[in-house]
Design an enzyme around this catalytic site. Structure first.
Site, mmCIF file in Angstrom:
data_model
loop_
_atom_site.group_PDB
_atom_site.id
_atom_site.type_symbol
_atom_site.label_atom_id
_atom_site.label_comp_id
_atom_site.label_asym_id
_atom_site.label_seq_id
_atom_site.Cartn_x
_atom_site.Cartn_y
_atom_site.Cartn_z
ATOM 1 N N CYS A 84 0.947 -1.245 -0.076
ATOM 2 C CA CYS A 84 -0.064 -0.020 -0.070
ATOM 3 C C CYS A 84 0.896 1.371 -0.137
ATOM 4 C CB CYS A 84 -1.013 -0.020 1.174
ATOM 5 S SG CYS A 84 -2.424 1.075 0.803
ATOM 6 N N HIS A 174 -3.706 -5.222 0.758
ATOM 7 C CA HIS A 174 -3.130 -5.673 2.265
ATOM 8 C C HIS A 174 -3.208 -7.165 2.259
ATOM 9 C CE1 HIS A 174 -2.555 -1.852 3.973
ATOM 10 N NE2 HIS A 174 -3.507 -1.343 3.253
ATOM 11 N N GLU A 176 -1.425 -8.822 4.600
ATOM 12 C CA GLU A 176 -1.616 -9.224 6.034
ATOM 13 C C GLU A 176 -2.866 -9.547 6.437
ATOM 14 O OE1 GLU A 176 -0.978 -6.381 4.598
ATOM 15 O OE2 GLU A 176 -1.003 -4.574 6.009
ATOM 16 N N VAL A 231 0.944 -16.432 32.294
ATOM 17 C CA VAL A 231 1.481 -17.255 31.263
ATOM 18 C C VAL A 231 3.087 -16.505 31.203
ATOM 19 C CG1 VAL A 231 1.685 -17.970 28.945
ATOM 20 C CG2 VAL A 231 -0.477 -17.739 30.051
ATOM 21 N N ASP A 232 3.086 -15.197 30.968
ATOM 22 C CA ASP A 232 4.100 -14.553 30.758
ATOM 23 C C ASP A 232 5.171 -14.705 31.714
ATOM 24 O OD1 ASP A 232 2.390 -13.672 28.747
ATOM 25 O OD2 ASP A 232 1.927 -11.644 29.805
HETATM 26 N N1 LIG Z 1 1.020 -11.462 42.717
HETATM 27 C C1 LIG Z 1 2.078 -11.135 42.151
HETATM 28 N N2 LIG Z 1 3.392 -11.489 42.490
HETATM 29 C C2 LIG Z 1 4.345 -11.124 41.900
HETATM 30 N N3 LIG Z 1 4.523 -10.672 40.728
HETATM 31 C C3 LIG Z 1 3.455 -10.275 40.186
HETATM 32 C C4 LIG Z 1 2.088 -10.448 40.730
HETATM 33 N N4 LIG Z 1 1.096 -10.083 40.049
HETATM 34 C C5 LIG Z 1 1.789 -9.528 38.753
HETATM 35 N N5 LIG Z 1 3.198 -9.757 38.990
HETATM 36 C C6 LIG Z 1 4.046 -9.355 38.144
HETATM 37 O O1 LIG Z 1 3.603 -8.223 37.008
HETATM 38 C C7 LIG Z 1 3.644 -8.654 35.724
HETATM 39 C C8 LIG Z 1 2.659 -8.137 34.932
HETATM 40 O O2 LIG Z 1 1.448 -8.731 35.194
HETATM 41 P P1 LIG Z 1 0.481 -9.321 34.017
HETATM 42 O O3 LIG Z 1 -0.797 -9.914 34.437
HETATM 43 O O4 LIG Z 1 0.434 -8.408 32.878
HETATM 44 O O5 LIG Z 1 1.454 -10.644 33.327
HETATM 45 P P2 LIG Z 1 1.357 -12.102 33.758
HETATM 46 O O6 LIG Z 1 0.563 -12.391 34.936
HETATM 47 O O7 LIG Z 1 2.725 -13.065 33.569
HETATM 48 O O8 LIG Z 1 0.738 -12.843 32.705
HETATM 49 P P3 LIG Z 1 -0.969 -12.730 32.199
HETATM 50 O O9 LIG Z 1 -1.132 -11.320 31.301
HETATM 51 O O10 LIG Z 1 -1.234 -13.881 31.546
HETATM 52 O O11 LIG Z 1 -1.695 -12.498 33.407
HETATM 53 C C9 LIG Z 1 3.755 -10.210 35.970
HETATM 54 O O12 LIG Z 1 4.549 -10.648 34.380
HETATM 55 C C10 LIG Z 1 4.677 -10.250 37.162
HETATM 56 O O13 LIG Z 1 5.951 -10.014 36.763
HETATM 57 N N1 LIG Z 2 -3.335 1.980 3.807
HETATM 58 C C1 LIG Z 2 -2.321 2.829 3.059
HETATM 59 O O1 LIG Z 2 -1.063 2.614 3.105
HETATM 60 C C2 LIG Z 2 -2.774 4.046 2.527
HETATM 61 C C3 LIG Z 2 -1.776 4.805 1.936
HETATM 62 C C4 LIG Z 2 -2.348 6.331 1.538
HETATM 63 N N2 LIG Z 2 -2.563 6.970 2.851
HETATM 64 C C5 LIG Z 2 -3.475 6.002 0.643
HETATM 65 O O2 LIG Z 2 -4.640 6.468 1.037
HETATM 66 O O3 LIG Z 2 -3.506 5.750 -0.386
#
Ligand SMILES: Nc1ncnc2c1ncn2[C@@H]1O[C@H](COP(=O)(O)OP(=O)(O)OP(=O)(O)O)[C@@H](O)[C@H]1O
Ligand SMILES: NC(=O)CC[C@H](N)C(=O)O
Ligand SMILES: O=c1[nH]c(=O)c2[nH+]cn([C@@H]3O[C@H](COP(=O)(O)O)[C@@H](O)[C@H]3O)c2[nH]1
Ligand SMILES: [Mg+2]
Length: 518
Positions: A84, A174, A176, A231-232
């Protein structure tokens, strides 16, 4: 940050969907990084990419001062794909022509394939017609020397062009987005067939590289990791533990705002499956005493953030100090913080995170997930043997139940909420809906209503149930339950939780609502 031998550089001109380009390239097994156009020249030199993709943009190439790709992108002999605005700037920079605002095309369009092209290998044959997704107002009116037309649409006579000798390709649509059904394959053709990159980006390969990089960064230093059981932070902890073993200590703070049995089950899981030093700090009294009676959402968040820092400082001291703090920062957080279109935006909520820690505590950050998207983190978790029950978990906010208890916080209310939330999630699991929902939780409203139970009058709290579908938490829709499910969950909550006599369901999407109530 680790360096990868086969990297695609995506230059972001501010498109809404640049992250999707990166998703598609990664799904094709090729590592890529996004850099904003302002630092593209520097990024190009640092990353030394094997191919470049130019994103779309809200800008118009005919405007004075509109962004351009650095010249070395075109002079270094590597394949380039313009999308684009990327096509438009490519043409403007290489001797073609672009005109503003005649044939606007937004949404579904059809691409006629005029010629064979490696981009179309295995998907689109010459003479056929295919759905693509367009979003442009400007259009290319003359292509640079060396290019030929390979596809056209009603509004774009140069909808797909190619200079095969130089390996420059460009499309007005696009590829993507999912509304270009074969778009992912087109991007895969670009990185594999045209750029010749291998499928080296797998979570198994990443694990090895990341472990090496952590060892190099940390050396003999001590690392602490704030572990929530989300998870993170769980995946970050496992990766660091694999890299530096006992140099890592994880700290889980039970702030009394967790879900029912959450702290214990996280500790049990980590102790059972992994031999990793984990300290559970019971700080619930401290947090709840500080929060008791607090009704203001921002004050709740700030109090919690401050106490987290205090607890971590104390724990680090007890360990004799720490050199590094590990965080589960993900790639979208990194992109957002340097995003071209970011600008100064209003604070909707002060998201607590431990980001304020390193400065105050004089620690360096270890962020082994900062190159990954959430689904890649989940795949890496699998690779590291993290049990399925942890990988598929709904996100849970750091401030926990405090922001699901609007109005003044009391211990009693938290207890009632914890019970209702546990029953609600139990019902969701039993109905087999957990994985179809992005996030679900109960909220305890500061409102009492009259009811009748066992022929007696009750005057108790209202509980709101929330469930949303989402991809990234930025936008969300409420989950469309079957009424029978809601009825059954409500009955169980009212029957089993003393203190609740009425249940309602939240049917607000985001925007205009947010996912959490505070
Ligand atoms: N109870 C806790 N004890 C220790 N650290 C915490 C606690 N709660 C949050 N944190 C910290 O804060 C960060 C941000 O929290 P966040 O909820 O964004 O991530 P997460 O808990 O690892 O994953 P998810 O997003 O899946 O809940 C966490 O990664 C962790 O490092
Ligand atoms: N989606 C775009 O990249 C748009 C490009 C440009 N702004 C257009 O309107 O043509
Ligand atoms: O770690 C966190 N600290 C916080 O302060 C916080 N506030 C909201 N959330 C989570 O972010 C996602 C989007 O939430 P909102 O729509 O309510 O802003 C949802 O997944 C929320 O649960 C938080 N996570
Ligand atoms: Mg969490």
């Amino acid at each position: 940050m680790t360096t990868h031998p086969d990297t695609v550089l995506i230059i972001d001109f501010g498109s809404q969907v640049t992250q999707l380009i990166a998703r598609r390239v990664r799904e094709a097994g090729v590592y890529c990084e996004i850099v904003p156009f302002q630092s593209a020249a520097e990024g190009f030199r640092r990353i030394r990419p094997k191919a470049v993709i130019l994103s779309g943009s809200p800008h118009s190439t005919v405007d004075i001062g509109s962004p351009r790709a650095p010249d070395e992108v075109f002079s270094s002999g590597i394949p380039v794909l313009g999308i684009c605005y990327g096509e438009q700037t490519m043409c403007a920079q290489l001797g073609g022509k672009v005109e503003a605002g005649h044939h606007r095309e937004f949404g579904r369009a059809f691409l006629e394939i005029d010629d064979d092209c490696e981009l179309f290998d295995g998907i689109w044959a010459k003479g056929t017609r295919h759905q693509v997704w367009m979003s442009h107002g400007d259009r290319v009116t003359a292509i640079p020397a060396g290019f030929k037309i390979v596809g056209t649409s009603t509004g774009a006579p140069f909808a797909a062009i190619a200079d095969e000798a130089r390996k420059f390709y460009a499309v007005q649509f696009h590829p993507e987005v999912v509304h270009t059904p074969d778009g992912a394959k087109l991007l895969s053709n670009f990185v594999h067939r045209i750029a010749g990159l291998s499928r080296g980006w797998t979570m198994a390969a990443y694990r090895e590289q990341a472990v090496e990089a952590i060892r190099k960064q940390v050396g003999k230093g001590k690392v602490i990791c704030a572990l929530s059981g989300g998870v993170d932070s769980s995946v970050a902890a496992l990766l660091i533990h694999e890299a530096v073993g006992d140099q890592l200590t994880c700290i889980l703070v039970d702030h009394g705002l967790m879900r029912k049995d959450e702290a214990q089950s996280v500790v049990a899981m980590f102790r059972q499956h992994y031999n990793l030093p984990l300290i559970l700090v019971d700080a619930s009294d401290r947090f709840i005493s500080a929060l008791e009676g607090e009704a203001d959402p921002e004050k709740k968040r700030k109090t919690i953030g401050r106490l987290f820092i205090e607890v971590f400082e104390e724990e680090a001291k007890k360990l004799g100090g720490a050199d590094f703090l590990a965080q589960g920062t993900l790639y979208p957080d990194v992109i957002e913080s340097v995003s071209f279109s970011g600008g100064p935006s209003v604070t909707i909520k002060s998201h607590h995170n431990v980001g304020g820690l390193p400065e105050r505590m004089n620690m360096k950050l270890v962020e082994p997930l900062r190159e990954l998207f959430k689904d890649e983190v989940r795949a890496l978790g699998k690779e590291l043997g993290l049990p399925e029950s942890f990988i598929g978990r709904h996100p849970f906010p750091g401030p926990g139940l405090a922001i699901r208890c609007p109005g003044g916080i009391t211990r009693e209310k938290l207890e009632i909420l914890r019970e209702a939330d546990a029953i609600y999630l139990d019902e969701i699991r039993k109905a087999g809906l957990y994985d179809a929902i992005w996030q679900a939780f109960a909220v305890l409203l500061p409102v009492q209503t009259v009811g009748v139970m066992g022929d007696g009058r009750t005057y108790e709290f209202v509980c709101a149930l929330r469930a949303v579908t989402s991809v990234d938490g930025m936008t969300a829709d409420f989950y469309h339950y079957d009424m029978a499910f809601l009825g059954a969950a409500a009955t169980r909550i009212i029957n089993e939780v003393k203190g609740i006599n009425r249940v309602v369901y939240d049917v607000t999407s985001k925007p205009p609502g947010t996912i959490e109530w505070e």
